[in-house]
Design a protein around this motif. Structure first.
Motif, PDB file in Angstrom:
ATOM      1  N   ILE A   1       1.086  -1.380   0.338  1.00  0.00           N
ATOM      2  CA  ILE A   1       0.057   0.037  -0.189  1.00  0.00           C
ATOM      3  C   ILE A   1       0.780   1.310  -0.163  1.00  0.00           C
ATOM      4  CG2 ILE A   1      -1.858   1.314   1.457  1.00  0.00           C
ATOM      5  CD1 ILE A   1      -2.845  -1.368   2.306  1.00  0.00           C
ATOM      6  N   PRO A   2       0.522   2.218  -0.976  1.00  0.00           N
ATOM      7  CA  PRO A   2       1.336   3.337  -1.084  1.00  0.00           C
ATOM      8  C   PRO A   2       1.749   4.188  -0.036  1.00  0.00           C
ATOM      9  CG  PRO A   2       0.043   3.376  -2.855  1.00  0.00           C
ATOM     10  CD  PRO A   2      -0.920   2.136  -2.079  1.00  0.00           C
ATOM     11  N   SER A   3       2.676   4.775   0.359  1.00  0.00           N
ATOM     12  CA  SER A   3       2.464   5.921   1.811  1.00  0.00           C
ATOM     13  C   SER A   3       1.903   7.199   1.123  1.00  0.00           C
ATOM     14  CB  SER A   3       3.582   6.548   1.810  1.00  0.00           C
ATOM     15  OG  SER A   3       4.627   5.202   1.934  1.00  0.00           O
ATOM     16  N   SER A   4       1.367   7.981   2.127  1.00  0.00           N
ATOM     17  CA  SER A   4       0.788   9.299   1.738  1.00  0.00           C
ATOM     18  C   SER A   4       1.649  10.155   1.292  1.00  0.00           C
ATOM     19  CB  SER A   4      -0.051   9.220   3.051  1.00  0.00           C
ATOM     20  OG  SER A   4      -0.737   9.961   3.402  1.00  0.00           O
ATOM     21  N   PRO A   5       1.454  11.518   0.467  1.00  0.00           N
ATOM     22  CA  PRO A   5       0.437  11.126  -0.147  1.00  0.00           C
ATOM     23  C   PRO A   5      -0.165  10.161  -1.166  1.00  0.00           C
ATOM     24  CG  PRO A   5       1.759  13.144  -0.922  1.00  0.00           C
ATOM     25  CD  PRO A   5       2.449  12.477   1.166  1.00  0.00           C
ATOM     26  N   PRO A   6      -1.299  10.051  -1.466  1.00  0.00           N
ATOM     27  CA  PRO A   6      -2.404  10.476  -1.803  1.00  0.00           C
ATOM     28  C   PRO A   6      -3.130   9.946  -0.062  1.00  0.00           C
ATOM     29  CG  PRO A   6      -2.518   9.100  -3.565  1.00  0.00           C
ATOM     30  CD  PRO A   6      -1.143   9.280  -3.236  1.00  0.00           C
ATOM     31  N   ASP A   7      -3.556  10.441   0.474  1.00  0.00           N
ATOM     32  CA  ASP A   7      -3.772   9.938   1.910  1.00  0.00           C
ATOM     33  C   ASP A   7      -5.339   8.633   1.660  1.00  0.00           C
ATOM     34  OD1 ASP A   7      -5.313   8.464   3.925  1.00  0.00           O
ATOM     35  OD2 ASP A   7      -6.083  10.579   4.177  1.00  0.00           O
ATOM     36  N   LEU A   8      -5.244   7.465   1.968  1.00  0.00           N
ATOM     37  CA  LEU A   8      -6.617   6.539   1.118  1.00  0.00           C
ATOM     38  C   LEU A   8      -7.508   5.917   2.558  1.00  0.00           C
ATOM     39  CD1 LEU A   8      -3.827   4.210  -0.319  1.00  0.00           C
ATOM     40  CD2 LEU A   8      -5.495   6.045  -1.845  1.00  0.00           C
ATOM     41  N   ASP A   9      -8.511   5.800   2.292  1.00  0.00           N
ATOM     42  CA  ASP A   9      -9.476   5.189   3.244  1.00  0.00           C
ATOM     43  C   ASP A   9      -9.605   3.849   2.903  1.00  0.00           C
ATOM     44  OD1 ASP A   9      -9.244   7.540   4.585  1.00  0.00           O
ATOM     45  OD2 ASP A   9     -11.109   8.425   2.768  1.00  0.00           O
ATOM     46  N   CYS A  10     -10.193   2.997   3.605  1.00  0.00           N
ATOM     47  CA  CYS A  10     -10.581   1.961   3.139  1.00  0.00           C
ATOM     48  C   CYS A  10     -11.479   1.131   2.306  1.00  0.00           C
ATOM     49  CB  CYS A  10     -11.568   1.215   4.430  1.00  0.00           C
ATOM     50  SG  CYS A  10     -10.487   0.992   5.847  1.00  0.00           S
ATOM     51  N   LYS A  11     -12.466   1.957   2.297  1.00  0.00           N
ATOM     52  CA  LYS A  11     -12.828   2.049   0.708  1.00  0.00           C
ATOM     53  C   LYS A  11     -12.448   2.371  -0.528  1.00  0.00           C
ATOM     54  CE  LYS A  11     -14.093   7.184   0.666  1.00  0.00           C
ATOM     55  NZ  LYS A  11     -13.552   7.781  -0.450  1.00  0.00           N
ATOM     56  N   ASP A  12     -10.443   3.293  -0.231  1.00  0.00           N
ATOM     57  CA  ASP A  12     -10.238   3.117  -1.326  1.00  0.00           C
ATOM     58  C   ASP A  12      -9.086   2.068  -2.295  1.00  0.00           C
ATOM     59  OD1 ASP A  12     -11.478   5.650  -2.244  1.00  0.00           O
ATOM     60  OD2 ASP A  12      -9.432   6.112  -0.492  1.00  0.00           O
ATOM     61  N   ILE A  13      -9.102   0.752  -0.968  1.00  0.00           N
ATOM     62  CA  ILE A  13      -8.169  -0.172  -1.706  1.00  0.00           C
ATOM     63  C   ILE A  13      -9.511  -1.477  -1.159  1.00  0.00           C
ATOM     64  CG2 ILE A  13      -6.574   0.796  -0.788  1.00  0.00           C
ATOM     65  CD1 ILE A  13      -6.916  -0.828   2.410  1.00  0.00           C
ATOM     66  N   PRO A  14      -8.645  -2.891  -1.448  1.00  0.00           N
ATOM     67  CA  PRO A  14     -10.052  -3.980  -1.936  1.00  0.00           C
ATOM     68  C   PRO A  14      -9.520  -4.787  -0.752  1.00  0.00           C
ATOM     69  CG  PRO A  14      -8.181  -4.322  -3.210  1.00  0.00           C
ATOM     70  CD  PRO A  14      -7.881  -3.080  -3.096  1.00  0.00           C
ATOM     71  N   GLN A  15      -8.052  -4.583  -0.303  1.00  0.00           N
ATOM     72  CA  GLN A  15      -7.665  -5.252   0.926  1.00  0.00           C
ATOM     73  C   GLN A  15      -8.486  -5.087   2.374  1.00  0.00           C
ATOM     74  OE1 GLN A  15      -6.015  -3.250  -0.615  1.00  0.00           O
ATOM     75  NE2 GLN A  15      -4.431  -4.998  -1.441  1.00  0.00           N
ATOM     76  N   LYS A  16      -9.603  -6.217   2.960  1.00  0.00           N
ATOM     77  CA  LYS A  16      -9.886  -5.914   4.160  1.00  0.00           C
ATOM     78  C   LYS A  16      -9.092  -6.368   5.618  1.00  0.00           C
ATOM     79  CE  LYS A  16     -13.122  -3.888   2.279  1.00  0.00           C
ATOM     80  NZ  LYS A  16     -13.119  -2.246   2.552  1.00  0.00           N
ATOM     81  N   LYS A  17      -8.852  -6.535   6.553  1.00  0.00           N
ATOM     82  CA  LYS A  17      -8.803  -6.694   8.088  1.00  0.00           C
ATOM     83  C   LYS A  17      -7.493  -7.615   7.342  1.00  0.00           C
ATOM     84  CE  LYS A  17     -13.515  -8.547   9.624  1.00  0.00           C
ATOM     85  NZ  LYS A  17     -13.746  -9.858   9.293  1.00  0.00           N
ATOM     86  N   PHE A  18      -5.696  -6.574   7.814  1.00  0.00           N
ATOM     87  CA  PHE A  18      -4.993  -6.535   7.533  1.00  0.00           C
ATOM     88  C   PHE A  18      -3.631  -6.851   8.104  1.00  0.00           C
ATOM     89  CE2 PHE A  18      -6.317  -3.205   4.895  1.00  0.00           C
ATOM     90  CZ  PHE A  18      -5.240  -2.186   5.341  1.00  0.00           C
ATOM     91  N   THR A  19      -3.136  -6.480   7.991  1.00  0.00           N
ATOM     92  CA  THR A  19      -2.059  -6.022   9.900  1.00  0.00           C
ATOM     93  C   THR A  19      -2.002  -4.851   9.584  1.00  0.00           C
ATOM     94  OG1 THR A  19      -1.119  -8.484   9.864  1.00  0.00           O
ATOM     95  CG2 THR A  19       0.168  -6.857  10.767  1.00  0.00           C
TER      96      THR A  19
END
Length: 252
Positions: free
Chosen positions: A214-232
């Motif tokens: 997952i790329p560093s910010s910026p841009p700032d990402l929200d959970c809805k912006d990525i497909p992954q769920k429940k990760f470390t």
């Protein structure tokens, strides 16, 4: 003398006539009886030719199990059987085998989502139903005595259904090993093929998210912006995926 001869002649004629009359009478009385011989016609027995029909070729029956087993991939074990119990949201028993869903995990039963996940599994693969087990070629060593596999019930992929429901999460740490990492459903939930992983090694991957790139910010990402769920998630979590600070990102 002449008179005598005439008398004798008349007598002879009368005698002849009498004899002739008698003979005619006897002839009429003794008319021959023609016996009728009724010949009985021989009974006609209709000989129906016996038509010996060849037996129909045996019907090729393709059982539901045979159809199901066509879904198996790889070379590891592939078998079908009856679901005998549902242990939790990611483990069931089929015949005498304990089956752990490959790449798909569910919360423990003491978690409210864990109970819901178990209910989902029990709905798709209820006790007594038939299940197809496709063992993971990349993880034939199993897990704590359980077979790691994709489970099909009524042509439904239980692993995929658990992830799609949001009640389970991808066991991303096994994407490098699992035979099923390249499947559409696994990639949809976060597994990536080797080529993509190589590209991402050279990209701007943030170390706060070791399970995925997952790329560093910026841009700032929200959970809805990525497909992954429940990760470390590790500090400092620049995207603030771990809102409750329990080390797991995008849980809902």
């Amino acid at each position: 003398m002449k008179l005598v001869l005439a008398s004798i002649g008349i007598a002879v004629i009368i005698g002849v006539i009498a004899i002739s009359s008698i003979l005619n009478t006897e002839s009429e009385d003794e008319s021959p009886v023609t016996s009728r011989v009724i010949e009985k016609e021989p009974e006609r027995t209709e000989m129906k030719s016996a038509v010996v029909s060849e037996p129909d070729p045996p019907t090729q029956i393709t059982s539901h199990h045979d159809k199901m087993e066509n879904n198996c991939s790889g070379n590891a074990r592939c078998f079908s059987g009856k679901v005998t119990s549902v242990i939790d949201g990611d483990t069931i028993r089929v015949n005498d085998h304990s089956i752990r869903l490959a790449l798909s995990s569910a919360p423990e039963l003491n978690d409210h989502l864990g109970q819901k996940a178990r209910t989902l599994v029990d709905t798709i693969c209820p006790v007594g139903s038939q299940a197809l087990i496709d063992e993971d070629d990349g993880q034939t060593q199993g897990s704590y005595g359980r077979i790691l596999a994709v489970v099909y019930c009524d042509d439904m992929n239980l692993n995929e259904e658990l992830l799609d429901s949001g009640l389970g999460y991808l066991a991303s740490e096994f994407c490098d090993d699992s035979e099923f990492a390249s499947t559409k459903w696994a990639k949809k939930h976060g597994c990536q093929d080797s080529e993509t992983q190589k590209i991402e090694v050279n990209s701007n991957c943030d170390s706060s998210y070791p399970d995925f790139c997952i790329p560093s910010s910026p841009p700032d990402l929200d959970c809805k912006d990525i497909p992954q769920k429940k990760f470390t998630v590790l500090p400092p979590d620049p995207h603030r995926f771990d809102g409750d600070k329990d080390g797991i990102g995008c849980e809902s």
